[in-house]
Design an enzyme around this catalytic site. Sequence first.
Site, PDB file in Angstrom:
ATOM      1  CB  SER A  37      -0.990   0.036   1.365  1.00  0.00           C
ATOM      2  OG  SER A  37      -0.225  -0.067   2.513  1.00  0.00           O
ATOM      3  N   GLY A  74      -1.977  -4.280   1.160  1.00  0.00           N
ATOM      4  CA  GLY A  74      -2.084  -5.436   1.866  1.00  0.00           C
ATOM      5  C   GLY A  74      -1.109  -6.610   1.525  1.00  0.00           C
ATOM      6  CG  ASN A 102       1.200  -5.192   4.579  1.00  0.00           C
ATOM      7  OD1 ASN A 102       0.488  -4.643   5.429  1.00  0.00           O
ATOM      8  ND2 ASN A 102       1.192  -4.903   3.455  1.00  0.00           N
ATOM      9  CG  ASP A 183      -3.620   4.909   7.999  1.00  0.00           C
ATOM     10  OD1 ASP A 183      -2.707   5.633   8.183  1.00  0.00           O
ATOM     11  OD2 ASP A 183      -3.841   3.897   7.362  1.00  0.00           O
ATOM     12  CG  HIS A 186      -1.003   3.733   4.686  1.00  0.00           C
ATOM     13  ND1 HIS A 186      -1.798   3.171   5.684  1.00  0.00           N
ATOM     14  CD2 HIS A 186      -0.659   2.698   3.978  1.00  0.00           C
ATOM     15  CE1 HIS A 186      -1.878   1.755   5.499  1.00  0.00           C
ATOM     16  NE2 HIS A 186      -0.793   1.816   4.356  1.00  0.00           N
TER      17      HIS A 186
END
Length: 214
Positions: A37, A74, A102, A183, A186
């Site tokens: 991502s 992801g 991840n 979040d 990112h």
Amino acid sequence: MPFKAAHGIFIAMVLMVLSVARPAAAEPVALVGFGDSLMAGYQLPAEDAFPVQLEKALREKGAEVAITNAGVSGDTTSGGLARLDWSVPDGTKGVILELGANDALRGIPPEQTEQNLDKMVSGLKSRGIAVLLVGMLAPPNMGGDYGERFNGMYERLAEKHQVPLYPFFLDGVVTHADLQIEDGMHPNSKGVAVMVERMLPVVEQFLKSLGERD
């Protein structure tokens, strides 16, 4: 021969000479930004994703380059390894390889992550595709032992395969809330711009090395 016909032949000959004399436009160097991502541009407009901003910055400095965004939100290193061959088309000169975040978030053993990255770098090199490896850092909550095993693998891989390494993709962004989306993980569009600015010299050197290979 009528004047009009002779004139037409003369013009055609001139155009033919000019077309031969004119140098062919250089084909842009084909790169692929391959990652998760962070590469894909999570929750960002397509034009603000890292590969797009990086291509724009390189072109502004005179580099003829085209960067394909092959980031998948992801994605783990296992997922990246499974899709590598069809995500990186023939004709690609170099890959900016960014994966592993991840894996760390899921607590995947760093040894497995390193093995997957190792296979990806080997696979790309076997196809004659150069690799710029991009590192990540394990979250502090994973503990010191995990962090030590995870964080050191990128340098080991770079040394093993003799590929350039950019140590930390989120350098300059990770501790700045104003450069992140809500979040807190990112980058936002401004954050991506900071990442591009910091990484640009390394990518320019990478491009130069591609020219030396040809």
